[in-house]
Scaffold this motif. Sequence first.
Motif, PDB file in Angstrom:
ATOM      1  N   VAL A 113      -0.864  -8.844  10.726  1.00 26.85           N
ATOM      2  CA  VAL A 113      -0.268  -9.414   9.542  1.00 26.85           C
ATOM      3  C   VAL A 113      -0.535 -10.795   9.346  1.00 26.85           C
ATOM      4  CG1 VAL A 113       1.862  -9.599   8.216  1.00 26.85           C
ATOM      5  CG2 VAL A 113       1.496  -7.634   9.777  1.00 26.85           C
TER       6      VAL A 113
ATOM      7  N   LEU B 119       8.646  -4.202  -0.055  1.00 27.31           N
ATOM      8  CA  LEU B 119       8.058  -4.499   0.946  1.00 27.31           C
ATOM      9  C   LEU B 119       8.003  -3.100   1.720  1.00 27.31           C
ATOM     10  CD1 LEU B 119       8.351  -7.173   3.623  1.00 27.31           C
ATOM     11  CD2 LEU B 119       8.540  -5.030   4.348  1.00 27.31           C
TER      12      LEU B 119
ATOM     13  N   SER C  27      -0.489 -11.090   4.047  1.00 25.05           N
ATOM     14  CA  SER C  27       0.700 -11.250   3.300  1.00 25.05           C
ATOM     15  C   SER C  27       1.094 -12.536   2.825  1.00 25.05           C
ATOM     16  CB  SER C  27       1.946 -10.547   3.937  1.00 25.05           C
ATOM     17  OG  SER C  27       3.149 -10.475   3.484  1.00 25.05           O
TER      18      SER C  27
ATOM     19  N   VAL D 135       4.466  -0.867   2.811  1.00 25.16           N
ATOM     20  CA  VAL D 135       4.387  -0.600   4.291  1.00 25.16           C
ATOM     21  C   VAL D 135       4.026   0.829   4.336  1.00 25.16           C
ATOM     22  CG1 VAL D 135       5.600  -0.514   6.496  1.00 25.16           C
ATOM     23  CG2 VAL D 135       5.445  -2.647   4.996  1.00 25.16           C
TER      24      VAL D 135
ATOM     25  N   TYR E 218       8.519  -7.202   8.258  1.00 29.07           N
ATOM     26  CA  TYR E 218       7.329  -6.167   8.564  1.00 29.07           C
ATOM     27  C   TYR E 218       7.533  -5.209   9.722  1.00 29.07           C
ATOM     28  CZ  TYR E 218       4.599  -7.905   4.576  1.00 29.07           C
ATOM     29  OH  TYR E 218       3.863  -7.722   3.357  1.00 29.07           O
TER      30      TYR E 218
END
Length: 393
Positions: free
Chosen positions: A148, A44, A65, A48, A103
């Motif tokens: 997101v 992840l 996502s 990112v 996130y």
Amino acid sequence: MTTTTRTPDEESVRAHIATARRIVVKVGSSSLASAHAGLAIDRLTAIVDHLAARQASGSEVVLVSSGAIAAGLEPLGFTHRPTDIAQQQAAAAVGQGLLMSAYTQAFGRHDCRVAQVLLTTEDLARKNSYGNALRTFGALTRLGVIPVVNENDTVATQEIRLGDNDHLAALVAELVRADALVLLSDVDGLYSADPRDPDAELISYVPADHDLVVDVLTPGASGVGSGGMSTKVDAARLATTAGIPVILARWDQAEAVLSGQRVGTVFATTAKRLSRRHGWLAHASSSQGRLHIDQGAVEALTRTAASLLAAGVVSVEGQFHAGDSVEVVAPDGRIVARGEVGFDSYDLPRMVGHTSADLASALGTQYARPVIHRDDMVLQPYSHHKDHDGSAD
């Protein structure tokens, strides 16, 4: 495994994606989590890092996502993705917070703010909620916040079955008028056969007029995702028919994808960009009924820029109100068009087969107008007439 020779058209599509001002990136569950280990924070974070760099370069990034259900499996003691919908929803309820926390921290390292946006495809099927979603995305991007997006799996049912957000990502790309859609998963592209077959070839480029003959049935190996190659190809078709180029690649190829390197499979656009209104009609709206038409009306709609008149309607199916989205069906059962109908289903049966002059005389001049005006209609891709869809707004 071999790939085809690179063509100038492929180069231009890849270059367009590399320089896209607004880009939607979708990451699948299998790229982010496993049932036994939960979220793969290293994966992840790596994804990112590349998205934050793209945002810092001046692009607008929207991240779609998956991973809420997958993230919730390990904390709940599941060793595999459950088949029971209620258990999947419970896993999503637990996992969504974990996913957003990860996130928030990962993007925060780059001083990027993120916002959670939970949707279902039904949210985008209704005109009011579609407009609300559009305003929310607009406000977030103007504020420099990275949305997101995930399907609201805690309440969704059909979406979980169809899933892994491929379809939703294509709809979001059309909603925000993205310049490109990137689909990241655990496969490195589209193959001509099962990738385990030594004769399988990676398809580097899918031109606009190409009829795919590929293996789309091979599932992923992770056991946590619900999507497959067929959902990715369907999403690519939806986006490209809306004028948005698409690339399909493996999650660890994100940097190469965003820099225009030759990885994955790129799909060229198959049509010019639709206006938002026509895009909603074509791909997101939920049809409330059907109008069955005769062959003469089919020819008029597909070969000219005609509106649909009552004289060409044979029968009416379903219950709907004026302004609802309906499908227009040919005698052979094909869906010719989708459009916003001008009359209630209560009124239409007494109108079918009659000319505008007859309707004005018998029912009043308010009935002497199109059942669906051409401006409120979008033809389906197989139709003869190509310049039907209106210009981009």
